[in-house]
Design a protein around this motif. Structure first.
Motif, PDB file in Angstrom:
ATOM      1  N   ILE A 171     -49.229 107.261  60.854  1.00 57.74           N
ATOM      2  CA  ILE A 171     -47.939 107.895  61.073  1.00 57.74           C
ATOM      3  C   ILE A 171     -47.778 108.144  62.565  1.00 57.74           C
ATOM      4  O   ILE A 171     -48.760 108.435  63.250  1.00 57.74           O
ATOM      5  CB  ILE A 171     -47.825 109.207  60.262  1.00 57.74           C
ATOM      6  N   GLY A 205     -44.271 105.486  59.252  1.00 54.11           N
ATOM      7  CA  GLY A 205     -45.487 105.743  58.489  1.00 54.11           C
ATOM      8  C   GLY A 205     -45.835 104.530  57.647  1.00 54.11           C
ATOM      9  O   GLY A 205     -44.944 103.837  57.163  1.00 54.11           O
ATOM     10  N   ASP A 219     -49.641 105.546  66.814  1.00 54.10           N
ATOM     11  CA  ASP A 219     -49.944 105.829  65.425  1.00 54.10           C
ATOM     12  C   ASP A 219     -51.227 106.640  65.338  1.00 54.10           C
ATOM     13  O   ASP A 219     -52.227 106.303  65.994  1.00 54.10           O
ATOM     14  CB  ASP A 219     -50.117 104.536  64.626  1.00 54.10           C
TER      15      ASP A 219
END
Length: 172
Positions: free
Chosen positions: A30, A49, A169
């Motif tokens: 995410i 995500g 991420d």
């Protein structure tokens, strides 16, 4: 100040681990996204995500991930403005090859919904986009570089409101 120190400590823990595995069945990523090349040349901000759902070997040498994304863009001038929000789901095919597991190239398809909001006089309405809300399909290609198993940088072409987006991420 305490919040900044807490964020720095968490990022240090994520980055300090040696990068040894690219995208895997344990991956749930995410992170924020910033993009360019959206409608009207606007800056696009969003969040992304993704979770691995099909392991390597079942669909060729790569893996498949399923994810969701939200993007927001706004553009206009003193007399009018457009605000666009897009929600989408996507499936990505992650190529698995080589000994250097820090790189994660992928390509995918997506389906989403864009909502267009307009404010201003009707005489400033551009291109007939006020009623442009609706479903869209998209294709994309991108690459992640893992600094650690839980922290990666991402560059992507396509999908959502931006033509080119960059992001980070975090693995959860």
């Amino acid at each position: 100040m305490k919040t900044l120190l807490a964020i720095a400590a968490v990022l240090t823990i994520y980055v300090a681990q040696p990068a040894q595995a690219q995208y895997s069945m344990n991956s749930f990523l995410i992170g924020p996204t910033i993009g360019v090349g959206g409608w009207g040349g606007s800056l696009v901000i969003g969040a992304n995500g993704e979770k691995a759902i099909i392991e390597a070997g079942k669909v060729g040498p790569g893996m498949i991930g399923l994810g969701a994304r939200v993007d927001y863009a706004s553009y206009g001038d003193a007399y009018w403005s457009y605000n666009i929000i897009a929600f989408g789901v996507f499936a990505q095919y992650h190529m698995q090859f080589g000994e250097d597991h820090k790189w994660d190239p992928y390509a995918g398809i997506g389906l989403g919904y864009e909502h267009w909001g307009y404010s201003g006089s009707e005489s400033t309405l551009l291109y007939g986009y006020a009623g442009a809300s609706g479903v869209y399909t998209a294709f994309d290609a991108g690459i992640r570089y893992y600094f650690s198993p839980n922290f990666a940088a991402r560059a992507q072409l396509g999908f959502g409101l931006a033509l080119l987006s960059l992001g980070v991420d975090l693995g959860l």
